[in-house]
Enzyme design. Structure first.
Site: not given
Ligand code: DGL
Length: 292
Positions: A27-28, A172, A206, A90, A204
């Site tokens: 994932d990013s 994050e 996240h 992602c 997403c």
């Protein structure tokens, strides 16, 4: 934003991976850990190698080409580490990379990707209005458009597209329950509730980490749905099909080894302590320490 480096030259085919090899997950940033944890629960004998490109997160505001290039580099790294399969955990990266990656690796390296879980939301919606919360890049990609025309339109379900560039940085930073994050969620999701959507698709990886925050504001008004469990089942299916499921019992607990770019391991360690379930064992280190 930092400049994206040119794509590295790709290596010759690796020898076929064995069932003992790890599952590679990308994932990013830390969001894909929501998927990694579902895979770890579903496949407790597997080792997981997780790569977060935290040097370049967020991907959501980047161009199609940048997203594809960064994703290709990340997947190539997992491949070179000897992973037996890669999960692009992602939605944003999947939207612009899956065709390229599958063409490139073919049979040598199975690739599992993600698309927002719009189909189950459409099937279950009573109000016939559902919302998808995703990055701007995911919402302009072809994958979500395909799911809409295949499932939502024939069922007469209205799809509300909701986006924000502020949510990924909150996750994050481990600030998903902060007042600032709650205020953003209230602002972008209140119109969705007012338009009588009954399902909110967390498009997403996240965003499953925002479930508590969303429930704190909207209680049971929105049913939350994500792709984590479906991706875990799909990963298991592909491993079984390719004879790559690990057959060794490893104390019934998966181990997640996390690598992060941009020298962010020390900053992210306390964030991961809160995001990863206590039942799972994990480590974190800087990618530069490994490749230097
Ligand atoms: N976790 C990624 C996704 O599922 C997006 C985060 C980002 O913008 O980098 O789309």
């Amino acid at each position: 934003m930092t400049a994206v480096q040119p794509m590295p030259l790709l290596l010759d085919p690796m020898p076929n991976a064995s069932s003992d090899a790890p599952i590679g997950i990308f994932d990013s940033g830390v969001g894909g850990l929501s998927v990694a944890q579902e895979i770890a629960r579903h496949l407790p004998n597997e080792q997981i190698l997780y790569y977060a490109d935290t040097k370049h997160v967020p991907y959501g505001a980047r161009s199609d080409q940048e997203i594809r290039q960064l994703t290709a580099q990340a997947i190539e790294w997992l491949y070179r580490q000897g992973c037996k399969i890669a999960v692009v955990a992602c939605n944003t990266a999947s939207a612009f990379s899956l065709d390229y990656l599958r063409d490139h690796y073919g049979e040598r390296f199975p690739i599992v990707g993600l698309v927002p879980a719009l189909k189950p939301a459409v099937i279950q919606s009573q109000s016939k209005v559902v919302a998808v919360l995703a990055t701007p890049a995911t919402l302009r990609g072809q994958l979500i458009k395909d799911v809409m025309s295949k499932f939502a339109e024939p069922a007469g379900v209205k799809v509300l597209m909701v986006t924000s560039l502020e949510l990924v940085p909150f996750v994050e930073a481990g600030l998903q329950m902060s007042d600032a994050c709650l205020a953003v969620l209230q602002q972008i999701l209140q119109p969705v509730v007012e338009q009588e959507a009954d399902f909110l698709v967390l498009g997403c990886t996240h965003y499953p980490f925002l479930k508590n925050a969303i429930r704190q504001i909207f209680d049971e008004k929105l049913e939350l749905i994500d792709s984590g469990q479906a991706v875990a089942r799909q990963t298991a299916y592909i491993l079984i099909k390719n004879g790559l499921l690990c057959d060794k019992t490893r104390h019934n607990i998966s181990r997640i080894e996390c690598f992060v770019s941009g020298n962010n391991a020390a900053v992210l360690e306390p964030v991961l302590q809160r995001l990863i379930s206590e039942q799972l064992t994990w480590t974190i280190q800087n990618l530069d320490d490994v490749v230097a």
